[in-house]
Design a protein around this motif. Structure first.
Motif, short mmCIF file in Angstrom:
data_model
loop_
_atom_site.label_atom_id
_atom_site.label_comp_id
_atom_site.label_asym_id
_atom_site.label_seq_id
_atom_site.Cartn_x
_atom_site.Cartn_y
_atom_site.Cartn_z
N THR A 270 -6.91 4.33 17.35
CA THR A 270 -7.25 4.56 15.95
C THR A 270 -8.49 3.11 15.94
O THR A 270 -7.53 2.94 15.80
N GLU B 48 1.12 -1.88 -0.51
CA GLU B 48 -0.05 0.18 -0.08
C GLU B 48 1.31 1.19 -0.36
O GLU B 48 0.28 2.36 -1.07
N ARG C 107 1.19 4.03 -2.94
CA ARG C 107 1.55 5.65 -2.60
C ARG C 107 2.92 6.57 -2.83
O ARG C 107 2.57 7.41 -2.84
N GLU D 53 0.89 8.19 7.08
CA GLU D 53 1.45 9.71 6.20
C GLU D 53 0.83 10.67 6.68
O GLU D 53 1.44 11.69 6.26
N ALA D 54 0.16 11.09 8.27
CA ALA D 54 0.01 11.51 8.37
C ALA D 54 0.33 11.96 10.52
O ALA D 54 1.29 11.37 10.29
N GLU E 217 -7.68 -3.41 3.81
CA GLU E 217 -8.63 -2.39 4.64
C GLU E 217 -7.71 -1.69 5.79
O GLU E 217 -7.90 -1.38 5.84
N ALA F 281 -4.22 -0.18 4.19
CA ALA F 281 -4.53 0.96 3.86
C ALA F 281 -4.81 2.31 5.14
O ALA F 281 -4.76 3.18 4.75
N LEU F 282 -5.91 1.46 6.03
CA LEU F 282 -5.50 2.29 7.77
C LEU F 282 -4.57 3.07 7.56
O LEU F 282 -4.12 4.00 8.30
N ALA G 119 -1.72 2.77 6.62
CA ALA G 119 -0.71 3.82 5.43
C ALA G 119 -0.96 4.53 5.80
O ALA G 119 -0.72 5.62 5.78
N ASP G 120 -2.17 4.81 5.67
CA ASP G 120 -3.40 6.52 6.14
C ASP G 120 -2.74 7.52 7.36
O ASP G 120 -2.48 8.20 7.46
N VAL G 121 -2.16 6.41 8.41
CA VAL G 121 -2.17 6.61 9.63
C VAL G 121 -0.64 7.17 9.48
O VAL G 121 0.16 8.32 10.04
N ALA H 262 -12.83 3.44 11.93
CA ALA H 262 -13.51 3.58 10.95
C ALA H 262 -14.02 1.89 10.45
O ALA H 262 -13.46 0.86 11.16
#
Ligand SMILES: NC(=O)c1ccc[n+]([C@@H]2O[C@H](COP(=O)([O-])OP(=O)(O)OC[C@H]3O[C@@H](n4cnc5c(N)ncnc54)[C@H](OP(=O)(O)O)[C@@H]3O)[C@@H](O)[C@H]2O)c1
Length: 245
Positions: free
Chosen positions: A180, A19, A23, A172-173, A162, A165-166, A168-170, A232
């Protein structure tokens, strides 16, 4: 960003790696059996070199046989090495209900969370419910012994992709210093999933109805592995995952 993924060869870690690469990140795979950045959390070997220049470390390591040595002591070693290397964020993975369900492995996960929270690196933690793939692997092991364990316990399994993916979101932030949660789209009984799993591949095994006794059984039956209000929600149900497998 340059991101190290410890346990990047595992079930969750390999999907986090895929993932993050998709990106556009520069991803380093860390584990005991990789050629470029071999590390061992139980000894700390390789960590200092592997983390040089990394902005984020995602920890997707796991061990059932050496759980505390890897996930608690190893996490402490990893955080110290990350701090020394100037890593800006540690992203950990834990389990929904690990503080409510009294199992030895879950106690280790709670300890790991404490080590992260008290550690020297800004952090974020994702708590996930059981992966569809985990149920599949447990049932495959049981049916190799020709037994189909039937447990009436609510679960809310989620697709590991899934969760990846979460994570990876975390990653990046910026670090949140918070947990979470992610859970599957449906609260279902484990024995219903088990029958669906058996029927999908027409597996032959002797059904064995089980009831977990004591405090552990009560916590499981009370829905300790599920959550009504995850941060989520995964979209793929266990049945969809089975059909697509
Ligand atoms: N399974 C679930 O349903 C579920 C649900 C929620 C959360 N989680 C959490 O998700 C995490 C990952 O689970 P998973 O099922 O993806 O694990 P996994 O497939 O068993 O992968 C574990 C990874 O850790 C690495 N590893 C093991 N020992 C190590 C050591 N001493 N030093 C460095 N790396 C080591 C392994 O590679 P090598 O063996 O090659 O080193 C592998 O890459 C765990 O923390 C688990 O608690 C799992």
């Amino acid at each position: 960003m340059r991101i190290a993924v410890v346990g990047g060869t595992g079930l969750l870690g390999s999907l986090v790696v895929r993932e993050l690469e998709s990106r556009g990140h520069d991803v380093r795979v860390l584990g005991r059996h990789v050629r470029e950045f071999p590390v061992d959390l139980t000894t700390g070997s390789g960590l200092d070199d592997a983390l040089v220049g990394c902005e984020v470390v995602v920890d997707a390591s796991n061990s059932q046989s050496k759980a505390r040595e890897t996930l608690v002591d190893g996490c402490r070693r990893l955080l110290e090495a990350a701090h020394a290397a100037g890593v800006g964020q540690y992203v950990g993975i834990s389990i929904v209900g690990c503080d409510a369900v009294p199992m030895p492995y879950y106690r280790v996960k709670v300890e790991q969370e404490r080590v992260i929270e008290d550690g020297p690196v800004p952090w974020s933690i994702v708590r996930a419910t059981q992966f569809h793939e985990f149920v599949d692997s447990l049932l495959s092991q049981a049916t190799r012994r020709h037994v189909l364990p039937l447990l009436k316990v609510p679960v809310q399994t989620v697709a590991v992709a899934e969760v990846a993916a979460l994570m990876a979101d975390v990653a990046e932030a910026p670090p949140t210093g918070a947990t979470t949660s992610i859970a599957g789209p449906r609260r279902e009984q484990l024995d219903d999933l088990t029958r669906a799993w058996r029927d999908k591949d027409s597996r032959w095994a002797v059904p064995l109805r089980l009831r977990v006794p004591g405090k552990l059984g009560r916590a499981l039956r009370a829905g300790g592995l599920t959550t009504a209000a995850p941060d989520a929600s995964g979209r793929q149900t266990f049945h969809e995952w089975l059909a697509a497998r």
